[in-house]
Motif scaffolding. Structure first.
Motif, short mmCIF file in Angstrom:
data_model
loop_
_atom_site.label_atom_id
_atom_site.label_comp_id
_atom_site.label_asym_id
_atom_site.label_seq_id
_atom_site.Cartn_x
_atom_site.Cartn_y
_atom_site.Cartn_z
N THR A 14 6.30 -10.48 -2.20
CA THR A 14 5.46 -9.64 -1.35
C THR A 14 6.30 -8.64 -0.59
O THR A 14 7.51 -8.81 -0.44
CB THR A 14 4.67 -10.51 -0.34
OG1 THR A 14 3.75 -9.68 0.37
CG2 THR A 14 5.58 -11.18 0.65
N PHE A 19 0.35 -1.48 9.26
CA PHE A 19 -1.04 -1.15 8.92
C PHE A 19 -1.35 0.31 9.21
O PHE A 19 -0.73 0.94 10.07
CB PHE A 19 -2.01 -2.01 9.74
CG PHE A 19 -2.29 -3.36 9.14
CD1 PHE A 19 -3.09 -3.49 8.02
CD2 PHE A 19 -1.76 -4.51 9.72
CE1 PHE A 19 -3.36 -4.74 7.47
CE2 PHE A 19 -2.02 -5.76 9.19
CZ PHE A 19 -2.82 -5.87 8.06
N ASP A 23 -6.39 0.85 5.74
CA ASP A 23 -6.43 -0.56 5.34
C ASP A 23 -7.70 -1.26 5.80
O ASP A 23 -7.94 -2.42 5.43
CB ASP A 23 -5.23 -1.31 5.91
CG ASP A 23 -3.91 -0.82 5.33
OD1 ASP A 23 -3.85 -0.64 4.10
OD2 ASP A 23 -2.96 -0.62 6.10
N MET A 27 -9.29 -4.77 4.10
CA MET A 27 -9.24 -5.91 5.01
C MET A 27 -10.63 -6.44 5.31
O MET A 27 -10.81 -7.64 5.53
CB MET A 27 -8.52 -5.53 6.31
CG MET A 27 -7.01 -5.50 6.19
SD MET A 27 -6.26 -7.06 5.60
CE MET A 27 -6.82 -8.22 6.84
N TYR A 56 -7.12 -1.59 12.90
CA TYR A 56 -5.95 -1.43 12.04
C TYR A 56 -5.27 -0.08 12.24
O TYR A 56 -4.06 0.04 12.03
CB TYR A 56 -6.33 -1.67 10.58
CG TYR A 56 -6.61 -3.13 10.33
CD1 TYR A 56 -5.58 -4.06 10.34
CD2 TYR A 56 -7.92 -3.60 10.14
CE1 TYR A 56 -5.82 -5.41 10.16
CE2 TYR A 56 -8.17 -4.95 9.96
CZ TYR A 56 -7.12 -5.85 9.97
OH TYR A 56 -7.36 -7.20 9.81
N ALA A 69 0.83 -5.69 7.18
CA ALA A 69 0.03 -5.89 5.99
C ALA A 69 0.86 -6.61 4.94
O ALA A 69 2.01 -6.27 4.70
CB ALA A 69 -0.45 -4.55 5.44
N THR A 71 1.37 -7.17 1.14
CA THR A 71 1.01 -6.43 -0.07
C THR A 71 1.75 -6.96 -1.29
O THR A 71 2.77 -7.64 -1.18
CB THR A 71 1.33 -4.92 0.08
OG1 THR A 71 2.75 -4.74 0.08
CG2 THR A 71 0.75 -4.36 1.36
N GLU A 77 -1.13 -3.54 -3.71
CA GLU A 77 -2.43 -4.08 -3.33
C GLU A 77 -2.32 -4.87 -2.03
O GLU A 77 -1.40 -5.66 -1.83
CB GLU A 77 -2.97 -4.99 -4.43
CG GLU A 77 -4.34 -5.57 -4.09
CD GLU A 77 -4.85 -6.54 -5.15
OE1 GLU A 77 -6.04 -6.89 -5.10
OE2 GLU A 77 -4.06 -6.94 -6.03
N LEU A 78 -3.28 -4.66 -1.15
CA LEU A 78 -3.32 -5.37 0.13
C LEU A 78 -3.86 -6.78 -0.10
O LEU A 78 -4.95 -6.97 -0.65
CB LEU A 78 -4.21 -4.61 1.12
CG LEU A 78 -4.29 -5.16 2.54
CD1 LEU A 78 -2.92 -5.21 3.19
CD2 LEU A 78 -5.23 -4.29 3.37
N GLU A 81 -2.64 -10.42 5.91
CA GLU A 81 -1.89 -9.97 7.07
C GLU A 81 -1.10 -11.11 7.68
O GLU A 81 -1.42 -12.29 7.51
CB GLU A 81 -2.83 -9.39 8.14
CG GLU A 81 -3.75 -10.41 8.78
CD GLU A 81 -4.66 -9.78 9.84
OE1 GLU A 81 -4.71 -8.55 9.96
OE2 GLU A 81 -5.34 -10.55 10.54
#
Length: 205
Positions: A14, A19, A23, A27, A56, A69, A71, A77-78, A81
């Motif tokens: 990751t 943020f 987002d 989210m 955010y 965040a 990702t 890709e989110l 958190e």
């Protein structure tokens, strides 16, 4: 010593980044996931698109907390958190919380993201203590916290009524001198090593 700098932290599974207002939409999907709702407490207000954009979009201006965040490093890709908040300068203490959406589960993402932000707190900010609260039935989260070095300090019994049942809250923490030894990779899970009860593992809110 504060959280004015919002870093990018990268691991194998990751990448954590600050943020932005953009987002808010992904989210919104993550926080509406049934499993996320089950393991997090009530937000206390309706999470409308306007509320989420304001939230955010303002995370980068807060020197008293760090919201990053989670990702996927492959495509950005989110996935969720991680947060260090409730900063107490006099005791160099923060509270940790995290939530990971469905596309980030079962991949080691949550474990690595926790190590990255907690390590940053100790090694770059100079924290003394990072603590958390988790529902006693959230076994997956407690296993992650144990794996990265959090120690069970106690249980608050029957603190909340969820779906008609009273649930416990497990209190955990990790200290700077402990982190300096294992850096998020303890050889023995600390909750077992000191004889503390594991309890029935609430993802930290």
């Amino acid at each position: 010593m504060d959280f004015s700098v919002k870093p990018v932290l990268t691991g194998d599974r990751t990448a954590l980044r600050p943020f932005t207002e953009a987002d808010a939409e992904p989210m919104a999907e993550i926080v509406d996931d049934p499993e996320v709702r089950r393991f997090t407490g009530s937000p206390g207000r309706e999470l409308t698109p306007e509320v989420l954009r304001a939230w955010y979009g303002s995370r980068g201006t807060r020197p008293d907390r760090l919201d990053l965040a989670v990702t996927d490093p492959a495509d950005g890709e989110l996935l969720g958190e991680v947060v260090l908040s409730e900063w107490q300068p006099e005791t160099r203490t923060c509270t940790f919380r995290t939530l990971i959406g469905p596309r980030g589960r079962g991949r080691g993402v949550g474990t690595e993201a926790t190590r990255l932000i907690v390590g940053y707190g100790f090694e770059e900010i100079g924290l003394h203590r990072v603590q958390l609260e988790a529902y006693g039935f959230n076994h997956r989260a407690l296993r992650v916290y144990e794996k990265v070095g959090f120690v069970v300090e106690g249980t608050r019994r029957q603190v909340e009524l969820r779906d008609g049942e009273w649930v416990d809250e497990v209190l955990m923490a990790v200290l700077d001198h402990e982190w300096a030894v294992h850096r998020g990779h303890p050889r023995v899970h600390p909750a077992r090593a000191d004889g503390a009860a594991r309890g029935r593992p609430r993802t930290a809110r």
